[in-house]
Design an enzyme around this catalytic site. Structure first.
Site, PDB file in Angstrom:
ATOM      1  N   GLU A  35       0.799  -1.223   0.000  1.00 24.55           N
ATOM      2  CA  GLU A  35       0.000   0.000   0.000  1.00 24.55           C
ATOM      3  C   GLU A  35       0.836   1.281   0.000  1.00 24.55           C
ATOM      4  OE1 GLU A  35      -2.725  -0.469   3.261  1.00 24.55           O
ATOM      5  OE2 GLU A  35      -3.500  -2.363   2.467  1.00 24.55           O
ATOM      6  N   GLU A  46      -6.355 -10.717  -1.186  1.00 24.66           N
ATOM      7  CA  GLU A  46      -7.111 -10.523   0.054  1.00 24.66           C
ATOM      8  C   GLU A  46      -8.609 -10.487  -0.244  1.00 24.66           C
ATOM      9  OE1 GLU A  46      -5.599  -7.192   2.317  1.00 24.66           O
ATOM     10  OE2 GLU A  46      -3.516  -7.647   1.814  1.00 24.66           O
TER      11      GLU A  46
END
Length: 376
Positions: A163, A268
């Site tokens: 991220e 995810e």
């Protein structure tokens, strides 16, 4: 992701949904996910400590039957494995890796460098002042060398940087970037490859299906490749809801990522069925919202019509995944609805149903729908 709360509620309709699934699919739940998609991609789940340490027998049975790859939810993040300067805690990490090796699973390490769940001391010297670039690089290298080196040859792939991008595709102003500069990402990959030259190395992020962030991710990957980084793949987190990402948007993004010449992983995966708490779709762990009327509508179970909609949504997603040969792995973020982070994000205390297995470890209609997509 960060918070995991076990929700244990008795769902009276669970057996009805399971029966519907069995009748519609011809006992599709007898086919394991890992077997259904053999030859296409690995199928896995993120595990919590109760699962890989042998405490939750029902969920362990699901894991052993259904999956051939695993990811740790939290135990290899910096705050867990390296909580204090000079002190590493590998107890939980060792149990996780031992579980993967015992069950012959492709074991993932998550993650090495992230702006979240990294202790504040990492970026400061003994006097509490910000580290210099060279000092933080040395600290990063020591951490990566120690953690990756410990599991060399057993952890097969690492989320090296997690991220690093804003929603507009620019680099996030994390402490890593502020002190080191934009090349902190390149350095992290350099140190990880140095620690285990045979491990696959990934960049992982959420909402990179969206145009601006997708462009930023592609630019970042290309800059890493140009800089000589040994990057094996890009992780598309796949935190979806009933409308995001649309199948057209997802298909377009996967086609763009396939042009990078590296593997694509859905890392995810889950599908939020609850009302969106804000205007923007996000998976930033720092986001929080307050409970409001109508935000927690399914406390007594997911209605049959929503079960059908969730099943159709998952089927649509897997149909897209199957069209893209660059996808090497699809990992769900959790095993059952009971331990999904979605129950607490971004509104704490809700009851969500984002995975393929319910709170009693039984397959939902969405499971049968996913299995059916693998049939010729």
């Amino acid at each position: 992701m960060k918070t995991y709360r076990s929700v244990t509620k008795n769902l009276a309709l669970s057996s009805l949904f399971l029966a519907w699934s069995l009748m519609d699919s011809g006992a599709a739940d007898d086919t394991a996910l890992k077997d259904a998609f053999q030859g296409h991609f690995l199928v896995g789940a993120a595990l919590n400590s109760a699962q890989f340490s042998g405490q939750n027998f029902g969920e362990i049975a699901v894991i052993e039957k259904q999956f051939n790859t695993i990811t740790p939810e939290n135990v290899l993040k910096w705050e867990a494995v390296h909580p204090q300067p000079g002190h590493f805690d590998f107890d939980a990490g060792d149990k996780y890796v031992d579980f993967g090796v015992k069950h012959n699973m492709f074991t993932i390490g998550h993650n090495l460098v992230w702006h979240s769940q990294t202790p504040a001391w990492v970026f400061k010297d003994d006097k509490g002042e910000p580290l210099t670039r060279d000092a933080l690089l040395a600290r990063m290298r020591d951490h990566i060398s120690t953690v990756v080196g410990r599991y060399k040859g057993r952890i097969k792939g690492w989320d090296v940087v997690n991220e690093a991008l804003n929603e507009d595709g620019t680099m996030r102003k994390s402490s890593w970037r502020k002190i080191i500069g934009d090349d902190y990402v390149l350095k992290a990959f350099e140190f990880a490859h140095e620690a285990d030259p045979d491990a696959e190395l990934y960049y992982n992020d959420y909402s990179i299906e969206n145009g601006p962030k997708r462009a930023g991710a592609i630019a970042l990957i290309k800059s890493l490749q140009a800089g000589g980084a040994h990057i094996s793949g890009i992780g598309v987190q796949g935190h979806y809801d009933m409308s995001f990402a649309s199948t057209n948007l997802l298909d377009e993004a996967l086609r763009d990522f396939s042009q990078l010449g590296i593997k694509i992983m859905i890392t995810e995966l889950d599908v939020d069925v609850l009302p969106r708490a804000g205007r923007a779709q996000s998976a930033d762990v720092s986001d929080r919202a307050r409970m409001r009327a109508g935000m927690n509508p399914y406390t007594n179970g997911l209605p049959a019509d929503m079960q059908e909609k969730l099943a159709a949504r998952y089927a649509d997603l897997f149909k897209i995944f199957l069209q893209h040969k660059a996808i090497s792995r699809v990992t769900f973020w959790g095993v059952t609805d009971a331990n999904s982070w979605r129950n607490d994000y971004p509104v704490p205390g809700r009851t969500d149903y984002p995975l393929l297995f319910d709170r009693q470890c039984q397959p939902k209609p969405a499971f049968a729908a996913v299995i059916k997509t693998a049939s010729p």
